[in-house]
Design an enzyme around this catalytic site. Structure first.
Site, PDB file in Angstrom:
ATOM      1  N   GLN A   1      -7.226 -73.169  10.406  1.00 44.49           N
ATOM      2  CA  GLN A   1      -8.667 -73.409  10.262  1.00 44.49           C
ATOM      3  C   GLN A   1      -8.995 -74.832   9.821  1.00 44.49           C
ATOM      4  O   GLN A   1     -10.035 -75.367  10.182  1.00 44.49           O
ATOM      5  CB  GLN A   1      -9.265 -72.423   9.241  1.00 44.49           C
ATOM      6  CG  GLN A   1      -9.381 -71.014   9.771  1.00 44.49           C
ATOM      7  CD  GLN A   1     -10.417 -70.865  10.882  1.00 44.49           C
ATOM      8  OE1 GLN A   1     -11.317 -71.685  11.046  1.00 44.49           O
ATOM      9  NE2 GLN A   1     -10.277 -69.821  11.664  1.00 44.49           N
TER      10      GLN A   1
ATOM     11  N   ALA B   1      -4.890 -75.090  18.417  1.00 44.05           N
ATOM     12  CA  ALA B   1      -5.776 -76.038  19.103  1.00 44.05           C
ATOM     13  C   ALA B   1      -7.191 -75.510  19.304  1.00 44.05           C
ATOM     14  O   ALA B   1      -8.154 -76.266  19.323  1.00 44.05           O
ATOM     15  CB  ALA B   1      -5.175 -76.413  20.457  1.00 44.05           C
TER      16      ALA B   1
ATOM     17  N   THR C   1       9.434 -72.513  29.177  1.00 48.61           N
ATOM     18  CA  THR C   1       8.818 -73.650  29.873  1.00 48.61           C
ATOM     19  C   THR C   1       7.549 -74.096  29.154  1.00 48.61           C
ATOM     20  O   THR C   1       6.695 -73.268  28.832  1.00 48.61           O
ATOM     21  CB  THR C   1       8.496 -73.250  31.335  1.00 48.61           C
ATOM     22  OG1 THR C   1       9.701 -72.768  31.919  1.00 48.61           O
ATOM     23  CG2 THR C   1       7.957 -74.408  32.129  1.00 48.61           C
TER      24      THR C   1
ATOM     25  N   CYS D   1      -9.547 -61.799  14.973  1.00 49.36           N
ATOM     26  CA  CYS D   1      -8.178 -61.255  15.068  1.00 49.36           C
ATOM     27  C   CYS D   1      -8.086 -59.867  14.443  1.00 49.36           C
ATOM     28  O   CYS D   1      -7.149 -59.129  14.690  1.00 49.36           O
ATOM     29  CB  CYS D   1      -7.185 -62.181  14.388  1.00 49.36           C
ATOM     30  SG  CYS D   1      -7.371 -63.873  14.909  1.00 49.36           S
TER      31      CYS D   1
HETATM   32  N1  PMP Z   1      -4.369 -68.250  10.980  1.00 49.36           N
HETATM   33  C1  PMP Z   1      -5.681 -68.415  10.744  1.00 49.36           C
HETATM   34  C2  PMP Z   1      -6.137 -68.809   9.374  1.00 49.36           C
HETATM   35  C3  PMP Z   1      -6.594 -68.215  11.772  1.00 49.36           C
HETATM   36  O1  PMP Z   1      -7.897 -68.365  11.538  1.00 49.36           O
HETATM   37  C4  PMP Z   1      -6.130 -67.836  13.043  1.00 49.36           C
HETATM   38  C5  PMP Z   1      -7.087 -67.559  14.175  1.00 49.36           C
HETATM   39  N2  PMP Z   1      -8.180 -66.778  13.816  1.00 49.36           N
HETATM   40  C6  PMP Z   1      -4.753 -67.694  13.235  1.00 49.36           C
HETATM   41  C7  PMP Z   1      -3.908 -67.903  12.182  1.00 49.36           C
HETATM   42  C8  PMP Z   1      -4.206 -67.344  14.585  1.00 49.36           C
HETATM   43  O2  PMP Z   1      -4.264 -68.471  15.392  1.00 49.36           O
HETATM   44  P1  PMP Z   1      -4.024 -68.392  16.967  1.00 49.36           P
HETATM   45  O3  PMP Z   1      -5.241 -67.827  17.555  1.00 49.36           O
HETATM   46  O4  PMP Z   1      -3.779 -69.830  17.353  1.00 49.36           O
HETATM   47  O5  PMP Z   1      -2.796 -67.582  17.186  1.00 49.36           O
END
Ligand code: PMP
Length: 375
Positions: free
Chosen positions: A177, A198, A238, A324
């Site tokens: 973040q 990214a 890859t 997530c």
């Molecule tokens: N860690 C944090 C603090 C996040 O906010 C997120 C995405 N919400 C992730 C890990 C996961 O990142 P990514 O989507 O790149 O797998």
């Protein structure tokens, strides 16, 4: 559409799209190949590695490209899991880590490790005093995020890294973040490992990195992924050249505009809260704007279920918890911070980005008024 969910993901910047374009179907050579097209892709990856390293203030060989922060975090804990047993059996994490840290850390619990959670205060900040007691000479690794994805709180990572090192433990930060939104000097914080993504910083989805101090050759654990030599054997497969190039371009942009963007977003948040409090005097802001990610607000609307508010916001993208965690369901972050299940249902995250405008505030306030008046 009004998009106020930038902690979940940001739009790819036009400059990033432009930089990626030729690597989709013109410069498609496999960077592992020894022919000229492979070489050109390898050069592009090297340039991107330098751009990412530059933003983090680390050496380019210390950057290992992965598919994102989830994979970077898993790589770390799976590496520990697959390694020969060590004397140190304590793993310390904050109680509000992202699940991509918490779940692999807890996997280790079944293999003789003790997982210790650091408590946080009402604003979600990890308590350094508690950390001094809970991080002990038995600790193998301390993992605390740089900034929280749901409430935006910045963590005292430099202090925590110091405590970890005093006890001979490694320090990892999940900086998904913070990276690209605020300056993050990985050397100054003294991290051993750091995870980046990214798509939180105007880059493409599905690409990120793990910083490994000293580079992958100094990786202290087993390699969870096998079967290729890419990324110095630590992350075989890859390389996603166009995504890596896009990540590099996003880092270059962040280097150029980070100060300007963050100043704008702090101002925008202040203005939003000032105007919101006129419409909704009872709102409670969980995070402290100036010690949070720029543009991130975690807001309690007492008496309005978050799902109801989101359902009314057809034209405005706001969120309940982290994407997530899924669209619905309790947030462990909000539960830890609030310790009040009645209010938990009414927490909404608004996360502005550089294209957000105060001109859109009115649309949101009208929805709130409509809900309050029962229309
Ligand atoms: N860690 C944090 C603090 C996040 O906010 C997120 C995405 N919400 C992730 C890990 C996961 O990142 P990514 O989507 O790149 O797998």
């Amino acid at each position: 559409m009004i998009y106020w969910d930038h902690n979940s993901t940001t739009p790819c910047a036009p400059e990033v799209v432009e930089a990626m374009r030729e690597f989709w179907n013109e410069e498609f050579g496999n960077p592992s190949s020894s022919h000229i097209m492979g070489h050109r892709s390898a050069v592009a990856i090297q340039r991107a590695r330098e751009q990412v390293a530059d933003l983090a203030n680390v050496f380019p060989p210390e950057i290992v490209f992965t598919s994102g922060a989830t994979e970077s975090n898993n790589l770390l804990f799976l590496g520990i899991l697959l390694s020969p047993s060590t004397e140190r059996k304590r793993i310390v994490v904050s109680s509000i880590e992202h699940k991509s840290v918490l779940e692999p850390a807890y996997l280790l619990k079944g293999y003789g490790y003790e997982i210790v959670k650091l408590p946080v205060d009402r604003r979600g900040e990890t308590k350094v005093d508690a950390a001094k007691k809970l991080i002990t000479p038995e600790t193998l690794i301390v993992s605390v995020q740089a900034a929280n994805n749901e409430i935006g709180t910045l963590q005292p990572v430099a202090d925590l890294a110091e405590i970890a090192h005093e006890n001979g433990a490694y320090f990892h930060t999940d900086a998904a973040q913070m990276f690209g939104k605020l300056p993050l000097d990985v050397q100054a914080v003294n991290c051993d490992f750091a995870s980046f993504s990214a798509h939180k910083m105007y880059g493409p989805k599905g690409i990120g990195a793990l910083f490994v101090r000293g580079g992958p050759r100094r990786w202290p654990w087993a390699h969870p992924f096998l079967g290729g030599g890419q990324e110095s054997d630590l992350r075989p497969g890859t390389s996603n050249v166009s995504a890596i190039v896009g990540f590099g371009a996003a880092c270059r942009l962040a280097n150029d505009f980070l100060k300007e963007n963050s100043a704008y977003l702090y101002q925008l948040s202040e203005k939003f809260i000032r105007e919101l409090k006129v419409v909704e005097p009872q709102v409670i802001i969980i995070n402290e704007i100036n010690s949070s990610l720029p543009g991130t607000l975690s807001i309690i609307f007492p008496g309005i279920p978050a799902d109801l508010l989101i359902a009314h916001c057809q034209e405005i993208c706001i969120s309940r918890a982290s994407a997530c965690n899924g669209a619905i369901g309790a947030s462990h972050v909000i539960s830890e911070v609030l310790q009040n299940s009645c209010l938990e249902e009414s927490v909404v995250r608004v996360s502005f980005g550089r294209d957000s405008s105060p001109d859109d505030f009115g649309a949101f306030f009208r929805i709130l008024k409509k809900i309050r008046s029962g229309v």
